[in-house]
Write a protein that holds these residues in place. Sequence first.
Motif, short mmCIF file in Angstrom:
data_model
loop_
_atom_site.label_atom_id
_atom_site.label_comp_id
_atom_site.label_asym_id
_atom_site.label_seq_id
_atom_site.Cartn_x
_atom_site.Cartn_y
_atom_site.Cartn_z
N MET A 1 0.85 -1.15 0.00
CA MET A 1 0.00 0.00 0.00
C MET A 1 0.90 1.23 0.00
N ASN A 2 0.52 2.24 -0.76
CA ASN A 2 1.30 3.46 -0.84
C ASN A 2 0.33 4.63 -0.92
N ILE A 3 0.11 5.32 0.20
CA ILE A 3 -0.82 6.45 0.26
C ILE A 3 -0.06 7.64 0.83
N GLU A 4 -0.11 8.76 0.14
CA GLU A 4 0.67 9.94 0.52
C GLU A 4 0.39 10.41 1.95
N THR A 5 -0.82 10.26 2.44
CA THR A 5 -1.17 10.77 3.77
C THR A 5 -0.83 9.80 4.90
N ILE A 6 -0.32 8.64 4.56
CA ILE A 6 0.08 7.66 5.58
C ILE A 6 1.59 7.44 5.46
N ASP A 7 2.30 7.65 6.53
CA ASP A 7 3.76 7.45 6.56
C ASP A 7 4.48 8.20 5.45
N TYR A 8 3.98 9.39 5.12
CA TYR A 8 4.62 10.26 4.11
C TYR A 8 4.76 9.56 2.76
N GLY A 9 3.82 8.67 2.46
CA GLY A 9 3.81 8.00 1.17
C GLY A 9 4.73 6.81 1.05
N PRO A 11 5.83 3.08 1.12
CA PRO A 11 5.04 1.85 0.97
C PRO A 11 4.90 1.10 2.30
N PHE A 12 3.74 0.52 2.51
CA PHE A 12 3.49 -0.26 3.71
C PHE A 12 3.05 -1.65 3.30
N ASP A 13 3.65 -2.66 3.88
CA ASP A 13 3.34 -4.04 3.56
C ASP A 13 2.74 -4.72 4.80
N PHE A 14 1.41 -4.93 4.79
CA PHE A 14 0.76 -5.60 5.90
C PHE A 14 1.30 -7.01 6.10
N GLY A 15 1.85 -7.59 5.06
CA GLY A 15 2.40 -8.94 5.15
C GLY A 15 3.50 -9.07 6.19
N LYS A 16 4.22 -7.98 6.44
CA LYS A 16 5.28 -8.02 7.43
C LYS A 16 4.74 -8.18 8.85
N ALA A 17 3.47 -7.85 9.03
CA ALA A 17 2.84 -7.96 10.35
C ALA A 17 1.89 -9.15 10.43
N SER A 18 1.95 -10.04 9.46
CA SER A 18 0.98 -11.14 9.36
C SER A 18 0.93 -12.03 10.59
N GLN A 19 2.08 -12.38 11.14
CA GLN A 19 2.07 -13.25 12.32
C GLN A 19 1.40 -12.56 13.51
N ASP A 20 1.65 -11.27 13.68
CA ASP A 20 0.98 -10.53 14.76
C ASP A 20 -0.51 -10.40 14.49
N TYR A 21 -0.89 -10.15 13.24
CA TYR A 21 -2.31 -10.07 12.89
C TYR A 21 -3.00 -11.39 13.23
N ALA A 22 -2.36 -12.49 12.85
CA ALA A 22 -2.95 -13.81 13.10
C ALA A 22 -3.12 -14.07 14.59
#
Length: 95
Positions: A1-9, A11-22
């Motif tokens: 995900m790459n959105i200018e208003t989040i983390d100054y644009g 890229p964010f990868d939710f996959g890196k947090a997958s184990q915590d999400y689970a």
Amino acid sequence: MNIETIDYGKPFDFGKASQDYAKYRDIYPQEFYDKILSLECCKHGQTVLDIGTGTGVLPRNMYHYGAKWIATDISENQIEQAKLLVSSSDMDIVF
């Protein structure tokens, strides 16, 4: 995900947090599921496509209402965690 208003644009990868999400992100209250059911959705006789399923929270928690579930996510890590979470159950969810 790459959105200018989040983390100054950046890229964010939710996959890196997958184990915590689970492990920690089964966050929806029963009222959420009750509302979905009151709309006659996700019940026996229906097939539901969950786009952006993440770790499969929705299909895992609504499976016992009888719908057939197909779930997908852009993150392969999220799908892997979803598969692991249902692997020891009798749920037949297609990821």
